[in-house]
Design an enzyme around this catalytic site. Structure first.
Site, PDB file in Angstrom:
ATOM      1  N   ASP A  15     -73.483 -22.101 -75.396  1.00 37.84           N
ATOM      2  CA  ASP A  15     -74.330 -21.376 -76.358  1.00 37.84           C
ATOM      3  C   ASP A  15     -74.139 -21.790 -77.820  1.00 37.84           C
ATOM      4  OD1 ASP A  15     -74.783 -20.139 -73.955  1.00 37.84           O
ATOM      5  OD2 ASP A  15     -74.564 -18.093 -74.693  1.00 37.84           O
ATOM      6  N   ASP A  57     -78.345 -19.374 -74.198  1.00 39.19           N
ATOM      7  CA  ASP A  57     -78.879 -18.041 -74.062  1.00 39.19           C
ATOM      8  C   ASP A  57     -80.388 -18.209 -74.247  1.00 39.19           C
ATOM      9  OD1 ASP A  57     -77.706 -15.527 -73.586  1.00 39.19           O
ATOM     10  OD2 ASP A  57     -77.799 -14.943 -75.698  1.00 39.19           O
ATOM     11  N   HIS A  59     -83.465 -15.862 -73.834  1.00 35.22           N
ATOM     12  CA  HIS A  59     -83.972 -14.534 -73.500  1.00 35.22           C
ATOM     13  C   HIS A  59     -85.491 -14.421 -73.633  1.00 35.22           C
ATOM     14  CE1 HIS A  59     -79.922 -13.064 -73.449  1.00 35.22           C
ATOM     15  NE2 HIS A  59     -79.729 -13.111 -74.746  1.00 35.22           N
ATOM     16  N   HIS A  76     -82.114 -12.162 -80.422  1.00 36.41           N
ATOM     17  CA  HIS A  76     -81.538 -13.491 -80.647  1.00 36.41           C
ATOM     18  C   HIS A  76     -81.919 -14.397 -79.486  1.00 36.41           C
ATOM     19  CE1 HIS A  76     -78.728 -11.416 -77.990  1.00 36.41           C
ATOM     20  NE2 HIS A  76     -78.450 -12.604 -77.495  1.00 36.41           N
ATOM     21  N   LYS A 101     -79.692 -19.402 -69.380  1.00 36.84           N
ATOM     22  CA  LYS A 101     -79.203 -18.181 -68.731  1.00 36.84           C
ATOM     23  C   LYS A 101     -79.730 -16.944 -69.443  1.00 36.84           C
ATOM     24  CE  LYS A 101     -75.029 -18.032 -71.467  1.00 36.84           C
ATOM     25  NZ  LYS A 101     -75.493 -16.914 -72.304  1.00 36.84           N
ATOM     26  N   CYS A 140     -69.631 -15.057 -74.026  1.00 35.09           N
ATOM     27  CA  CYS A 140     -70.080 -16.065 -73.076  1.00 35.09           C
ATOM     28  C   CYS A 140     -68.997 -17.080 -72.719  1.00 35.09           C
ATOM     29  CB  CYS A 140     -71.352 -16.717 -73.586  1.00 35.09           C
ATOM     30  SG  CYS A 140     -72.717 -15.512 -73.570  1.00 35.09           S
TER      31      CYS A 140
HETATM   32  C1  VGL Z   1     -73.626 -14.041 -76.544  1.00 37.28           C
HETATM   33  C2  VGL Z   1     -73.923 -11.957 -77.431  1.00 37.28           C
HETATM   34  C3  VGL Z   1     -75.185 -11.868 -76.880  1.00 37.28           C
HETATM   35  C4  VGL Z   1     -72.758 -15.261 -76.405  1.00 37.28           C
HETATM   36  C5  VGL Z   1     -74.882 -13.981 -75.973  1.00 37.28           C
HETATM   37  O1  VGL Z   1     -73.308 -16.360 -76.203  1.00 37.28           O
HETATM   38  O2  VGL Z   1     -71.537 -15.120 -76.490  1.00 37.28           O
HETATM   39  N1  VGL Z   1     -73.151 -13.020 -77.261  1.00 37.28           N
HETATM   40  N2  VGL Z   1     -75.642 -12.882 -76.146  1.00 37.28           N
HETATM   41 ZN    ZN Z   2     -77.748 -12.946 -75.607  1.00 39.32          ZN
END
Ligand code: VGL
Ligand code: ZN
Length: 194
Positions: A15, A57, A59, A76, A101, A140
């Site tokens: 990420d 990430d 979404h 985000h 993901k 993550c």
């Molecule tokens: C993450 C918060 C929300 C991460 C992903 O990649 O650690 N943290 N979504």
């Molecule tokens: Zn996230």
């Protein structure tokens, strides 16, 4: 103990996306500092012909983890948005495997293994050990490392290639303790990637 990347190893970059960099929608303090460290590791894995994966990430715009839906986070990493792009200075080769993901609206997934084919791809490449860095330490990175252990892989987390969110002070320290207790080796990138 010095190690060098060897056959059976894979690099997993977790990420490293614009929204997790300082100034991003869910900016992680010092998140940009992981990029040069990971770029060096990328070069070493590439030079040795070893597989590299980058999770992201990814979404939907109404994801359940977003505040307006009662979740803990500001919106985000909306799929296809600028904030979801990999950090512009991350030198990901075209051969890197991209793993998207948390793509379902009603479920969050911190681990790069959750709801993805990452385990199958690692297995197909004969990977026995994964080297992990990225964002964020206690979300993550933590979840990906623990899932890799559950799959029976040896796991190294690069302490200088991760940064925490630290919603509560001590979250990162607690996560690292949990990783160590779970058999994860936490090491400096210079020990692992030279
Ligand atoms: C993450 C918060 C929300 C991460 C992903 O990649 O650690 N943290 N979504
Ligand atoms: Zn996230």
């Amino acid at each position: 103990m010095a190690t060098t990347p060897q056959p059976g190893d894979a690099l997993i970059i977790v990420d490293v996306q614009r929204d997790f960099l300082p100034g991003g929608a869910l900016g992680v303090a010092g998140g940009d500092a992981v990029v040069p460290v990971l770029n060096h590791c990328i070069a070493e894995f590439l030079r040795r012909g070893l597989p590299i994966y980058a999770t992201r990430d990814w979404h939907p715009s109404e994801h359940c983890s977003f505040r307006e839906r009662g979740g803990p986070w500001p919106p985000h990493c909306v799929a296809g948005s600028p904030g979801a792009q990999f950090a512009p200075t991350l030198t990901l080769p075209g051969s890197a495997g991209v793993v998207s993901k948390a793509v379902e609206p009603e479920a969050d997934a911190y681990s790069g293994f959750e709801g993805t084919d990452l385990a199958a791809r690692l297995h197909r490449h004969g990977c026995r050990r994964v080297v992990i860095g990225g964002l964020a330490t206690e979300y993550c990175v933590r979840a990906t490392a623990l899932d890799a252990r559950k799959l029976g892989l040896d796991v190294i987390v690069l302490e200088d290639a991760i940064r925490p969110v630290e919603v509560r002070r001590g979250d990162a320290e607690r996560a690292l303790a949990e990783l160590r207790a779970g058999g994860v080796r936490v090491a400096n990138s210079r020990e692992v990637c030279g």
